[in-house]
Design a protein around this motif. Structure first.
Motif, PDB file in Angstrom:
ATOM      1  N   GLU A 107     -18.187 -11.270 141.349  1.00 39.10           N
ATOM      2  CA  GLU A 107     -18.937 -10.061 141.732  1.00 39.10           C
ATOM      3  C   GLU A 107     -20.160 -10.387 142.582  1.00 39.10           C
ATOM      4  O   GLU A 107     -20.833  -9.481 143.087  1.00 39.10           O
ATOM      5  N   GLN A 108     -20.478 -11.660 142.729  1.00 38.00           N
ATOM      6  CA  GLN A 108     -21.756 -12.005 143.364  1.00 38.00           C
ATOM      7  C   GLN A 108     -21.926 -11.486 144.800  1.00 38.00           C
ATOM      8  O   GLN A 108     -23.027 -11.039 145.146  1.00 38.00           O
ATOM      9  N   PRO A 109     -20.878 -11.468 145.625  1.00 35.98           N
ATOM     10  CA  PRO A 109     -21.086 -10.858 146.948  1.00 35.98           C
ATOM     11  C   PRO A 109     -21.561  -9.401 146.844  1.00 35.98           C
ATOM     12  O   PRO A 109     -22.493  -8.982 147.529  1.00 35.98           O
ATOM     13  N   LYS A 110     -20.940  -8.657 145.938  1.00 38.90           N
ATOM     14  CA  LYS A 110     -21.350  -7.252 145.752  1.00 38.90           C
ATOM     15  C   LYS A 110     -22.777  -7.163 145.211  1.00 38.90           C
ATOM     16  O   LYS A 110     -23.571  -6.295 145.604  1.00 38.90           O
TER      17      LYS A 110
ATOM     18  N   ALA B 136     -26.471 -12.664 137.289  1.00 40.79           N
ATOM     19  CA  ALA B 136     -27.885 -12.290 137.114  1.00 40.79           C
ATOM     20  C   ALA B 136     -28.777 -13.244 137.894  1.00 40.79           C
ATOM     21  O   ALA B 136     -29.728 -12.828 138.558  1.00 40.79           O
ATOM     22  N   MET B 137     -28.457 -14.543 137.838  1.00 43.11           N
ATOM     23  CA  MET B 137     -29.292 -15.507 138.569  1.00 43.11           C
ATOM     24  C   MET B 137     -29.212 -15.248 140.076  1.00 43.11           C
ATOM     25  O   MET B 137     -30.228 -15.301 140.783  1.00 43.11           O
ATOM     26  N   CYS B 138     -28.021 -14.960 140.538  1.00 43.81           N
ATOM     27  CA  CYS B 138     -27.845 -14.663 141.963  1.00 43.81           C
ATOM     28  C   CYS B 138     -28.745 -13.482 142.359  1.00 43.81           C
ATOM     29  O   CYS B 138     -29.460 -13.527 143.363  1.00 43.81           O
ATOM     30  N   SER B 139     -28.738 -12.443 141.542  1.00 43.29           N
ATOM     31  CA  SER B 139     -29.544 -11.256 141.867  1.00 43.29           C
ATOM     32  C   SER B 139     -31.037 -11.581 141.793  1.00 43.29           C
ATOM     33  O   SER B 139     -31.832 -11.108 142.611  1.00 43.29           O
TER      34      SER B 139
ATOM     35  N   VAL C  89     -24.143 -22.821 146.764  1.00 48.13           N
ATOM     36  CA  VAL C  89     -24.215 -23.882 145.755  1.00 48.13           C
ATOM     37  C   VAL C  89     -24.045 -23.287 144.343  1.00 48.13           C
ATOM     38  O   VAL C  89     -23.315 -23.821 143.502  1.00 48.13           O
ATOM     39  N   LEU C  90     -24.723 -22.157 144.126  1.00 48.52           N
ATOM     40  CA  LEU C  90     -24.709 -21.566 142.781  1.00 48.52           C
ATOM     41  C   LEU C  90     -23.287 -21.284 142.267  1.00 48.52           C
ATOM     42  O   LEU C  90     -22.925 -21.747 141.179  1.00 48.52           O
ATOM     43  N   PRO C  91     -22.446 -20.551 143.016  1.00 46.02           N
ATOM     44  CA  PRO C  91     -21.088 -20.333 142.495  1.00 46.02           C
ATOM     45  C   PRO C  91     -20.280 -21.618 142.363  1.00 46.02           C
ATOM     46  O   PRO C  91     -19.376 -21.683 141.524  1.00 46.02           O
TER      47      PRO C  91
END
Ligand code: M6R
Length: 358
Positions: free
Chosen positions: A15-18, A155-158, A326-328
Motif C-alpha cells: 500500500e505504500q505507493p498509495k 506507517a513509517m513510510c507516511s 530502501v524501506l520496502p
C-alpha cells in the motif's frame, strides 16, 4: 480485508505507493508545501523528537534532513528514556512526538512531561482522535489508513513523507531553504508513488530469493551511514520482530569499534550501499567485513555497486527519496524470511500492536 494478500503485513507494504500519494494530496500546491497544522506554532529553535520503535527510527531519519535543510538542531529520544531523564528545555523548544497508534504509553508520558515544562507539543500520528493526538497542541495526521500488522511498515513510510514536508515548510519559513533542493524535492516527490509501484514486485522477488539463501543465519548485521543508518536499525528491528533472527543495526563506521569481532561466514551483513556521497566510506567498511569472511547483501543503485557477494540493485531516486525504496526492501526481506521460516507474520510472539503499558 487482506485484498488477496496472504498477510496484512504484505498488503500494507504494497500500500505504500498509495500512502505516499495520500500524504501528499493537497500538501504541495503551486510549488509550495501546504501544512496549515504548523501555522499556529513558531518554527522551533530546537526540536526534541520523542518516539518508540519504528516511529523512533522515522525520527532519527528526519534528523539528518531537519539539520541540513532547515538548520534546526534536533535530538531524537526513545520515549522510555526521555520520560525518566531530567531533560533541559530552552525557550524556542518544540517537542515532536511520533506515533502510529497515538496510544503508546511512554510517548504519552513524554507529552505530559513537555506540557509540565511549558514546551509546545506537536504530534505526528496516524490514528485520528488518539490520546497523543488529543494531548498535543497541534497534530499532523499521517493518513496511512489502518495498520493491522504488528510489524509497522506503511506507517513509517507516511511518517517519513510528513517529516520531509515539515522540513521543507520550516526551512522555507526560516528563509534557509530555497532554490535547487526545494524545487527538486517538490518536483520528484509526486513521482515517487509510480516509481515505487513499478518496483515493488521486483523488490519482493529479490527479497524472496535472498531470504531463502540466508535462512540458516542466526544473526545479521544491518549497516548504513547517514540517513541509511536509521533504515539499518529499522531493517534489523523488522527481521528480529517477525523472523526471530537476531539482528543488530549499526552505523557502518562504528563496526571497527568492536562489533566486527563477531564477523565470520555464519554472521552475514545486510548493507545499505546506495549511490550517495557516503558510498566510498560504506564500501571500505564492507571490504573489512569481507576480509573476515563475512557474507554481504548490499542494497545498491545501478552502476554504483561495491564488489560484494549479493548486490541488490534498486532503481535510483534523488537524494533522500532513495530511502523510500530502501524501506520496502528491508521490510520485504524480513517478511519473506519470516514466511520461509514459517513464522506468524502478522502476530509475532510476545508483541502487541499498541504498547499501552510501560
Ligand atoms: O504506535 P507507535 O508508533 O507509537 O508504536 C511504536 C512501537 O511500539 C512500534 O513501532 C513497534 O516497534 C512496532 N512493532 C515495530 O514494527
Amino acid at each position: 480485508q487482506k485484498d488477496g494478500f496472504k498477510h496484512f503485513m504484505l498488503k500494507e507494504i504494497f500500500e505504500q505507493p498509495k500512502v505516499i500519494r495520500d500524504c501528499l494530496t493537497g500538501r504541495i500546491q503551486k510549488g509550495r508545501v501546504v501544512l496549515p497544522e504548523l501555522d499556529a506554532l513558531n518554527v522551533p529553535q530546537r526540536l526534541t523528537v520523542v518516539a518508540c520503535g519504528t516511529s523512533y527510527h522515522a525520527g532519527l531519519w528526519a534528523k539528518y534532513l531537519l539539520e541540513s535543510w532547515a538548520r534546526i538542531p534536533v535530538q531524537v529520544e526513545i520515549a522510555s528514556e526521555f520520560r525518566y531523564r531530567d531533560s533541559v528545555f530552552l525557550p524556542g523548544d518544540l517537542v515532536l512526538t511520533i506515533s502510529q497508534s497515538g496510544e503508546t504509553a511512554d510517548t504519552l508520558a513524554a507529552i505530559r512531561i513537555a506540557r509540565e515544562a511549558g514546551v509546545p507539543i506537536l504530534g505526528l500520528c496516524n490514528v485520528v482522535g488518539s490520546s497523543i493526538a488529543r494531548e498535543s497542541d497541534a497534530v499532523v495526521y499521517t493518513q496511512a489508513g489502518p495498520e493491522i500488522s504488528v510489524a509497522s511498515t506503511k506507517a513509517m513510510c507516511s511518517q517519513m513523507v510528513l517529516l520531509l514536508l515539515m522540513t521543507l515548510s520550516w526551512g522555507v519559513r526560516k528563509g534557509v531553504l530555497q532554490g535547487e533542493i526545494l524545487e527538486r524535492c517538490l518536483h520528484d516527490l509526486p513521482l515517487l508513488p509510480d516509481q515505487l509501484e513499478a518496483e515493488l514486485p521486483t523488490i519482493r522477488e529479490k527479497a524472496k530469493t535472498l531470504s531463502q539463501e540466508y535462512a540458516d543465519a542466526r544473526s545479521f548485521f544491518f549497516l548504513g551511514r547517514g540517513q541509511n543508518f536509521p533504515l539499518a536499525l529499522e531493517g534489523a528491528l523488522k527481521l528480529k520482530e517477525i523472523s526471530y533472527i537476531h539482528a543488530e543495526g549499526y552505523a557502518a563506521g562504528e563496526m571497527k569499534h568492536g562489533p566486527i569481532a563477531l564477523i565470520d561466514q555464519h554472521f552475514p551483513t545486510f548493507a545499505m550501499a546506495l549511490g550517495d556521497e557516503l558510498l566510498q566510506k560504506v564500501a571500505s567498511n564492507l571490504q573489512e567485513v569481507q576480509a573476515r569472511g563475512g557474507r554481504i547483501i548490499a542494497l545498491v543503485n545501478p552502476g554504483a555497486s561495491p564488489a560484494v557477494e549479493n548486490p541488490w540493485v534498486l532503481s535510483d531516486a534523488w537524494g533522500p527519496l532513495k530511502s523510500f525504496l530502501v524501506l520496502p526492501a528491508v521490510q520485504l526481506f524480513a517478511y519473506e524470511m519470516a514466511v520461509y521460516l514459517g513464522k506468524d507474520v502478522d502476530q509475532p510472539r510476545n508483541l502487541a500492536k499498541s504498547v499501552t503499558v510501560e
